[in-house]
Design a protein around this motif. Structure first.
Motif, PDB file in Angstrom:
ATOM      1  N   MET A   1       0.837  -1.202   0.000  1.00  0.00           N
ATOM      2  CA  MET A   1       0.000   0.000   0.000  1.00  0.00           C
ATOM      3  C   MET A   1       0.863   1.238   0.000  1.00  0.00           C
ATOM      4  N   LEU A   2       0.378   2.259  -0.681  1.00  0.00           N
ATOM      5  CA  LEU A   2       0.988   3.580  -0.631  1.00  0.00           C
ATOM      6  C   LEU A   2       0.041   4.514   0.104  1.00  0.00           C
ATOM      7  N   ILE A   3       0.568   5.134   1.147  1.00  0.00           N
ATOM      8  CA  ILE A   3      -0.196   6.149   1.871  1.00  0.00           C
ATOM      9  C   ILE A   3       0.439   7.497   1.565  1.00  0.00           C
ATOM     10  N   GLU A   4      -0.333   8.401   1.034  1.00  0.00           N
ATOM     11  CA  GLU A   4       0.107   9.788   0.861  1.00  0.00           C
ATOM     12  C   GLU A   4      -0.654  10.618   1.887  1.00  0.00           C
ATOM     13  N   ALA A   5       0.067  11.004   2.942  1.00  0.00           N
ATOM     14  CA  ALA A   5      -0.567  11.801   3.986  1.00  0.00           C
ATOM     15  C   ALA A   5      -0.977  13.161   3.422  1.00  0.00           C
ATOM     16  N   ASN A   6      -1.881  13.787   4.142  1.00  0.00           N
ATOM     17  CA  ASN A   6      -2.508  15.010   3.666  1.00  0.00           C
ATOM     18  C   ASN A   6      -1.828  16.212   4.287  1.00  0.00           C
ATOM     19  N   GLY A   7      -0.888  16.809   3.584  1.00  0.00           N
ATOM     20  CA  GLY A   7      -0.288  18.036   4.081  1.00  0.00           C
ATOM     21  C   GLY A   7       1.167  17.867   4.462  1.00  0.00           C
ATOM     22  N   TRP A   8       1.741  18.908   5.068  1.00  0.00           N
ATOM     23  CA  TRP A   8       3.182  18.974   5.314  1.00  0.00           C
ATOM     24  C   TRP A   8       3.546  18.922   6.782  1.00  0.00           C
ATOM     25  N   GLU A   9       2.565  18.980   7.659  1.00  0.00           N
ATOM     26  CA  GLU A   9       2.857  19.051   9.085  1.00  0.00           C
ATOM     27  C   GLU A   9       2.156  17.907   9.803  1.00  0.00           C
ATOM     28  N   ALA A  10       2.898  17.241  10.680  1.00  0.00           N
ATOM     29  CA  ALA A  10       2.335  16.107  11.406  1.00  0.00           C
ATOM     30  C   ALA A  10       1.554  16.611  12.608  1.00  0.00           C
ATOM     31  N   THR A  11       0.349  17.096  12.366  1.00  0.00           N
ATOM     32  CA  THR A  11      -0.483  17.531  13.493  1.00  0.00           C
ATOM     33  C   THR A  11      -0.960  16.308  14.267  1.00  0.00           C
ATOM     34  N   PRO A  12      -1.287  16.485  15.547  1.00  0.00           N
ATOM     35  CA  PRO A  12      -1.818  15.351  16.326  1.00  0.00           C
ATOM     36  C   PRO A  12      -3.057  14.733  15.670  1.00  0.00           C
ATOM     37  N   GLN A  13      -3.899  15.578  15.060  1.00  0.00           N
ATOM     38  CA  GLN A  13      -5.113  15.053  14.409  1.00  0.00           C
ATOM     39  C   GLN A  13      -4.740  14.173  13.217  1.00  0.00           C
ATOM     40  N   MET A  14      -3.754  14.604  12.447  1.00  0.00           N
ATOM     41  CA  MET A  14      -3.366  13.817  11.280  1.00  0.00           C
ATOM     42  C   MET A  14      -2.750  12.480  11.701  1.00  0.00           C
ATOM     43  N   VAL A  15      -1.872  12.520  12.697  1.00  0.00           N
ATOM     44  CA  VAL A  15      -1.256  11.277  13.177  1.00  0.00           C
ATOM     45  C   VAL A  15      -2.346  10.332  13.695  1.00  0.00           C
ATOM     46  N   ALA A  16      -3.297  10.880  14.443  1.00  0.00           N
ATOM     47  CA  ALA A  16      -4.376  10.047  14.982  1.00  0.00           C
ATOM     48  C   ALA A  16      -5.224   9.444  13.865  1.00  0.00           C
ATOM     49  N   ALA A  17      -5.447  10.211  12.797  1.00  0.00           N
ATOM     50  CA  ALA A  17      -6.263   9.705  11.687  1.00  0.00           C
ATOM     51  C   ALA A  17      -5.586   8.502  11.029  1.00  0.00           C
ATOM     52  N   HIS A  18      -4.283   8.596  10.799  1.00  0.00           N
ATOM     53  CA  HIS A  18      -3.591   7.484  10.152  1.00  0.00           C
ATOM     54  C   HIS A  18      -3.444   6.292  11.098  1.00  0.00           C
ATOM     55  N   ARG A  19      -3.342   6.590  12.391  1.00  0.00           N
ATOM     56  CA  ARG A  19      -3.339   5.500  13.374  1.00  0.00           C
ATOM     57  C   ARG A  19      -4.671   4.726  13.284  1.00  0.00           C
ATOM     58  N   ASN A  20      -5.760   5.463  13.118  1.00  0.00           N
ATOM     59  CA  ASN A  20      -7.064   4.809  12.924  1.00  0.00           C
ATOM     60  C   ASN A  20      -7.081   4.001  11.631  1.00  0.00           C
ATOM     61  N   GLY A  21      -6.465   4.533  10.590  1.00  0.00           N
ATOM     62  CA  GLY A  21      -6.392   3.810   9.329  1.00  0.00           C
ATOM     63  C   GLY A  21      -5.658   2.492   9.489  1.00  0.00           C
ATOM     64  N   PHE A  22      -4.552   2.528  10.202  1.00  0.00           N
ATOM     65  CA  PHE A  22      -3.774   1.305  10.460  1.00  0.00           C
ATOM     66  C   PHE A  22      -4.595   0.322  11.298  1.00  0.00           C
ATOM     67  N   ALA A  23      -5.306   0.830  12.299  1.00  0.00           N
ATOM     68  CA  ALA A  23      -6.132  -0.047  13.145  1.00  0.00           C
ATOM     69  C   ALA A  23      -7.205  -0.747  12.311  1.00  0.00           C
ATOM     70  N   GLU A  24      -7.797  -0.016  11.372  1.00  0.00           N
ATOM     71  CA  GLU A  24      -8.807  -0.625  10.486  1.00  0.00           C
ATOM     72  C   GLU A  24      -8.165  -1.694   9.589  1.00  0.00           C
ATOM     73  N   LEU A  25      -6.958  -1.421   9.137  1.00  0.00           N
ATOM     74  CA  LEU A  25      -6.241  -2.398   8.311  1.00  0.00           C
ATOM     75  C   LEU A  25      -5.985  -3.674   9.113  1.00  0.00           C
ATOM     76  N   ILE A  26      -5.483  -3.518  10.323  1.00  0.00           N
ATOM     77  CA  ILE A  26      -5.203  -4.678  11.170  1.00  0.00           C
ATOM     78  C   ILE A  26      -6.496  -5.449  11.448  1.00  0.00           C
ATOM     79  N   ALA A  27      -7.601  -4.735  11.615  1.00  0.00           N
ATOM     80  CA  ALA A  27      -8.887  -5.394  11.897  1.00  0.00           C
ATOM     81  C   ALA A  27      -9.294  -6.341  10.766  1.00  0.00           C
ATOM     82  N   LEU A  28      -8.845  -6.048   9.551  1.00  0.00           N
ATOM     83  CA  LEU A  28      -9.153  -6.940   8.410  1.00  0.00           C
ATOM     84  C   LEU A  28      -8.566  -8.333   8.617  1.00  0.00           C
ATOM     85  N   PHE A  29      -7.473  -8.375   9.359  1.00  0.00           N
ATOM     86  CA  PHE A  29      -6.783  -9.647   9.549  1.00  0.00           C
ATOM     87  C   PHE A  29      -7.295 -10.392  10.790  1.00  0.00           C
ATOM     88  N   GLY A  30      -8.400  -9.898  11.336  1.00  0.00           N
ATOM     89  CA  GLY A  30      -9.068 -10.594  12.433  1.00  0.00           C
ATOM     90  C   GLY A  30      -8.242 -10.688  13.684  1.00  0.00           C
TER      91      GLY A  30
END
Ligand SMILES: [Zn+2]
Length: 202
Positions: free
Chosen positions: A173-202
């Motif tokens: 997978m290629l993830i292109e984050a949105n923007g140039w600054e690692a805000t806490p909200q952005m980091v949290a959003a991608h952390r949620n994305g990873f959690a959803e990905l892991i959930a696929l693997f049961g």
């Protein structure tokens, strides 16, 4: 430690070892040293809850010399995401595929892990993409968790995400984050994305 940069900096992967792994996941960031968003995103994944038999390698800084210098390329002036062996081109890929120690360190990690998915994190184009034959469910999961839109059919000559699927044969997978600054909200959003990905693997 999975390798050393041109200037001898350690290339460090955080490894979540398991007794017997059912699923193996690799996440790689810091590929371009002038993209400050991906190292904090990758590091933030270290404590995402997951099943006991999921083995994870997190590589937050593939290009430590570039990060130290604030440059896209490594210390040899090579763009590491043109230096992998799929679709390699001489005009921007360095002297040969895998000529750079950072590229070989990352590729060796992928090959050793025999992963069920490898996630490559860049910025700032704001999309997530399952590369090649990688199931759409993977990009959809990360998109659902992060709020970042899906973009289909992405390829990059000499790119790590493309080599992982088209040459090495692992889901990628290629993830292109949105923007140039690692805000806490952005980091949290991608952390949620990873959690959803892991959930696929049961
Ligand atoms: Zn990048």
């Amino acid at each position: 430690m999975i390798g050393a940069s041109v200037h001898g900096r350690d290339i460090v992967a955080l490894h979540r070892p398991v007794e017997s792994s059912r699923v193996r996941v690799v996440v790689i960031g810091g590929i371009h040293g002038n993209e400050p968003v991906s190292p904090p995103i990758v590091r933030s994944l270290v404590d995402v809850p997951m099943p006991a038999d999921v083995e994870v390698w997190l590589l937050p800084e593939m290009n430590p010399d570039g990060i130290a210098a604030g440059t896209r390329a490594n210390a040899n002036g090579r763009d590491l995401n043109r230096n992998f062996g799929w679709g390699w081109l001489p005009y921007d890929g360095g002297p040969a595929p895998f000529s750079e120690p950072e590229t070989t360190a990352a590729a060796d990690l992928v090959l050793r892990a025999q992963p069920h998915v490898v996630v490559w994190v860049h910025q700032p184009l704001s999309y997530v993409s399952s590369i090649g034959s990688t199931p759409d469910a993977l990009e959809e999961a990360w998109s659902r968790g992060s709020g970042i839109p899906v973009r289909r059919d992405v390829t990059q000559h000499g790119g790590g995400e493309s080599w992982t699927n088209f040459t090495a044969g692992f889901p990628s997978m290629l993830i292109e984050a949105n923007g140039w600054e690692a805000t806490p909200q952005m980091v949290a959003a991608h952390r949620n994305g990873f959690a959803e990905l892991i959930a696929l693997f049961g």
